[in-house]
Design a protein around this motif. Structure first.
Motif, short mmCIF file in Angstrom:
data_model
loop_
_atom_site.label_atom_id
_atom_site.label_comp_id
_atom_site.label_asym_id
_atom_site.label_seq_id
_atom_site.Cartn_x
_atom_site.Cartn_y
_atom_site.Cartn_z
N VAL A 154 41.41 37.47 47.16
CA VAL A 154 40.57 38.45 46.45
C VAL A 154 41.41 39.70 46.18
O VAL A 154 42.00 40.26 47.09
CB VAL A 154 39.33 38.81 47.30
N PRO A 155 41.49 40.15 44.93
CA PRO A 155 42.37 41.28 44.60
C PRO A 155 41.82 42.60 45.14
O PRO A 155 40.64 42.73 45.48
CB PRO A 155 42.39 41.27 43.07
N GLU A 156 42.71 43.57 45.19
CA GLU A 156 42.31 44.92 45.60
C GLU A 156 41.27 45.46 44.62
O GLU A 156 41.34 45.24 43.42
CB GLU A 156 43.53 45.82 45.62
N GLY A 157 40.28 46.15 45.17
CA GLY A 157 39.22 46.68 44.32
C GLY A 157 38.08 45.71 44.10
O GLY A 157 37.22 45.94 43.24
N ALA A 158 38.08 44.61 44.86
CA ALA A 158 37.02 43.61 44.72
C ALA A 158 36.57 43.16 46.10
O ALA A 158 37.28 43.33 47.10
CB ALA A 158 37.51 42.42 43.91
N PHE A 186 42.16 30.54 44.09
CA PHE A 186 41.93 30.73 42.66
C PHE A 186 43.04 30.08 41.83
O PHE A 186 42.78 29.33 40.90
CB PHE A 186 41.80 32.23 42.35
N GLY A 187 44.28 30.33 42.18
CA GLY A 187 45.39 29.74 41.45
C GLY A 187 45.42 28.22 41.54
O GLY A 187 45.87 27.54 40.62
N VAL A 230 43.82 35.00 36.32
CA VAL A 230 43.50 36.32 35.75
C VAL A 230 42.30 36.95 36.44
O VAL A 230 41.54 37.70 35.82
CB VAL A 230 43.27 36.21 34.22
N LEU A 231 42.13 36.68 37.73
CA LEU A 231 41.02 37.30 38.45
C LEU A 231 41.11 38.83 38.43
O LEU A 231 40.07 39.50 38.25
CB LEU A 231 40.97 36.78 39.89
N ASP A 280 38.81 44.04 36.62
CA ASP A 280 39.08 45.30 35.92
C ASP A 280 38.10 45.54 34.77
O ASP A 280 37.83 46.70 34.42
CB ASP A 280 40.51 45.30 35.37
N ARG A 281 37.58 44.47 34.19
CA ARG A 281 36.65 44.63 33.07
C ARG A 281 35.20 44.77 33.52
O ARG A 281 34.30 44.81 32.70
CB ARG A 281 36.80 43.45 32.11
N GLY A 282 35.00 44.81 34.83
CA GLY A 282 33.64 44.99 35.32
C GLY A 282 32.80 43.73 35.25
O GLY A 282 31.58 43.80 35.10
N TRP A 283 33.46 42.58 35.35
CA TRP A 283 32.74 41.32 35.39
C TRP A 283 32.78 40.76 36.80
O TRP A 283 33.64 41.11 37.61
CB TRP A 283 33.35 40.28 34.45
#
Length: 587
Positions: free
Chosen positions: A256-260, A318-319, A325-326, A331-334
């Protein structure tokens, strides 16, 4: 006083010498073949192993026993006992050519264990020197280790055991050939081995032990690296019958990326015939922001057919399913909702390339994730999918209005989708590693459709290899064995015994081609250098959909292969993100 004529001496000498030469040639030939091609079809491997057992037993009788006539009586009896066991095992294998991997591995293991114990026991003989003791102990231990591995993990170490037994036969052949050329067929003509010969024998024995230990370490590593299905995926007894119901959820951080923030979920679903099922998946949303996130619904690309192949269980969740592109999604708020499908993580069978079942699992994941309060999802959805997931996304587009009317599906982006299934499967023999994907297809269709059988479509010599191949995940270390299987099968005839697009399998593949009627806008992206989902087959599908009245935005990308199409630096990605922005902008 008796005398022996020169002619009778020559005859007596030539007979054992000729026997040794014949045995040397047989042992060298069989051993070399097993070493070079250990991943032959099971029937051929059984034939070679059975013949090898016979040769090895005869070598012990003709050569080893003669060379040990002055040993203690218990040692001579042990040699005879071992020789009889090898011959009996050879006869058993040759008379039972339909042996399974486990039985054949057990027979090889038994031979290696018995031979190892007998060889190691030679280290306790009083009449031999230190170097002979070391050689006997090392060779015996090496044989016993390989025997244990073949018993514990037959799917992987049958290959190792076959190579080890092949090496044993090569040693038999070299030794018998050397004695035949020297004319030393008995102890009366033999001489004590020289220092260099003793050194070479001891060194070879120690090297054999080191290789056996290394093989053991590799086998342990392959098994320990395999995903393990934990208790999260086992539903309780009071599971709701209705599909799309959240059973449980827990925080999830891997990948899970940073900010999520993320969760792993277990939820109810259903198969096309209405049979209740349980599936798992992942939910990831931005950590901060207004909430009520629109959803990118992601049915993943191929990870495998076995239950342990769920992306939520894998090291790269995920990969592994081709989502690279998670961070851009977050980043796009999805939000991302990514099903594992039925049968990956949960009990199967997994509906690999079976459209309606896969679509239901994907849509039900979004419905269940909507019940996860902290995720705060909206009902606005765009379905994305690559390869296997691309076909599932197209099926979601065709099914969503009727199956999940509470969701608003604004679009479907299918990226190199497995849509034209007959053409895809027909092309697999031409694809590097295509046997692996073929194993997933046949395993899924035989387990989900009773009219499709292994024996009708997979040639008998390859069936067991292909069955074993279907149990491994693409990203697990055990896939190394599948790679070796593929290399072996590539030198044999095609794994299919008949046209896979004919008969029951062909009919079922055609049945699972995504339907033409998809109310939402559809984007299909295709790499022109794709060797798995070939562009010509994709174009054929697009043309058929358009001819039936369907609307498709079809985009191709020169020089782009199957997986690179969805990597972060692909020319498709900016277009995909902009297209999805437009779909959510219409909501």
């Amino acid at each position: 006083m008796s005398s022996t004529s020169p002619h009778s001496d020559a005859a007596a000498e030539s007979q054992p010498r000729s026997q040794l030469i014949i045995l040397a040639v047989l042992a060298l030939g069989l051993g070399a073949f097993l070493i070079i091609r250990p991943t032959l079809s099971l029937d051929v491997l059984a034939l070679l192993v059975g013949a090898g057992f016979l040769v090895h037993g005869v070598v012990i009788i003709v050569h080893d026993r003669e060379s040990e006539l002055h040993g203690p009586s218990w040692w001579r009896r042990a040699l005879v006992f071992e020789a009889v066991l090898w011959v009996a095992a050879g006869v058993f294998v040759l008379l039972h050519m339909g042996l399974t991997v486990r039985v054949l591995a057990a027979v090889i293991a038994a031979g290696l264990l018995v031979g190892g114990v007998r060889t190691a026991s030679g280290a306790f003989r009083r009449s031999i020197g230190v170097d002979d003791r070391v050689a006997a102990g090392a060779l015996g231990a090496a044989s016993a280790i390989l025997g244990l591995l073949a018993l514990l993990w037959p799917d992987i170490t049958l290959l190792v055991a076959a190579v080890a037994f092949g090496a044993r036969l090569v040693i038999d052949g070299c030794t018998a050939g050397w004695r035949a050329l020297r004319g030393a067929t008995g102890p009366s003509r033999g001489r004590a081995p020289g220092r260099m010969r003793r050194f070479a024998r001891t060194t070879a024995a120690i090297a054999s032990l080191a290789l056996a230990v290394a093989a053991g370490a590799v086998s342990v590593g392959l098994h320990e690296g395999s995903p393990v299905v934990d208790e999260f995926y086992a539903p309780s007894r009071d599971v709701p019958d209705a599909p799309g119901q959240l059973i449980r959820a827990e925080p999830f951080t891997r990948g899970v990326p940073e900010g999520a923030i993320g969760w792993r979920i277990l939820y109810t679903s259903s198969r096309a015939d209405g049979t209740p099922a349980v599936a798992s998946g992942l939910v990831v949303v931005p950590e901060n922001g207004p909430g009520h996130w629109p959803v990118a619904d992601w049915p993943h690309g191929t990870t495998g057919f076995g239950q342990q192949c769920a992306p939520s269980l894998l090291e790269d969740p995920f990969g592994s399913g081709a989502l690279f592109v998670l961070p851009e999604i977050i980043d796009r708020g999805w939000a991302l909702v990514a099903t594992d499908y039925i049968g990956l993580g949960t009990e199967g069978p997994h509906p690999y390339l079976i459209g309606e079942d896969s679509a239901r699992a994907s849509l039900d994941a979004v419905r269940a994730a909507g019940q996860l309060g902290p995720a705060d999802l909206s009902t606005d959805v765009v379905a994305w999918g690559h390869s296997q997931g691309g076909g599932a996304a197209l099926w979601s587009g065709a099914s969503a209005a009727d199956y999940s009317p509470e969701l608003t599906l604004h679009g479907v982006a299918a990226l190199a989708p497995a849509a034209n299934l007959p053409a895809l499967v027909r092309n697999l023999p031409n694809v590097t590693g295509g046997s692996v994907f073929a194993s997933f297809v046949v395993a899924a269709y035989t387990e989900n459709y009773p009219d499709v059988t292994w024996r009708e479509y997979i040639r008998p010599g390859a069936e067991q290899t292909v069955r074993s191949m279907s149990t491994r995940c693409l990203s697990e270390p055990g896939m190394l064995v599948s790679v070796l299987d593929v290399l072996a099968l590539s030198a044999d005839p095609a794994i299919f015994r008949d046209d896979p697009t004919a008969g029951p399998l062909g009919a079922r593949l055609a049945q699972n081609v995504p339907r033409a009627t998809i109310p939402a806008p559809v984007l299909i992206g295709q790499g022109e250098a794709d060797t798995l989902v070939i562009p010509a087959a994709q174009q054929e599908y697009v043309d058929e959909v358009r001819a039936a009245g369907g609307q498709i935005d079809y985009r191709t990308y020169p020089g782009v292969d199957h997986v690179p199409l969805v990597e972060a630096d692909s020319p498709l990605i900016p277009e995909l993100l902009a297209w999805t922005d437009g779909r959510f902008g219409d909501s």
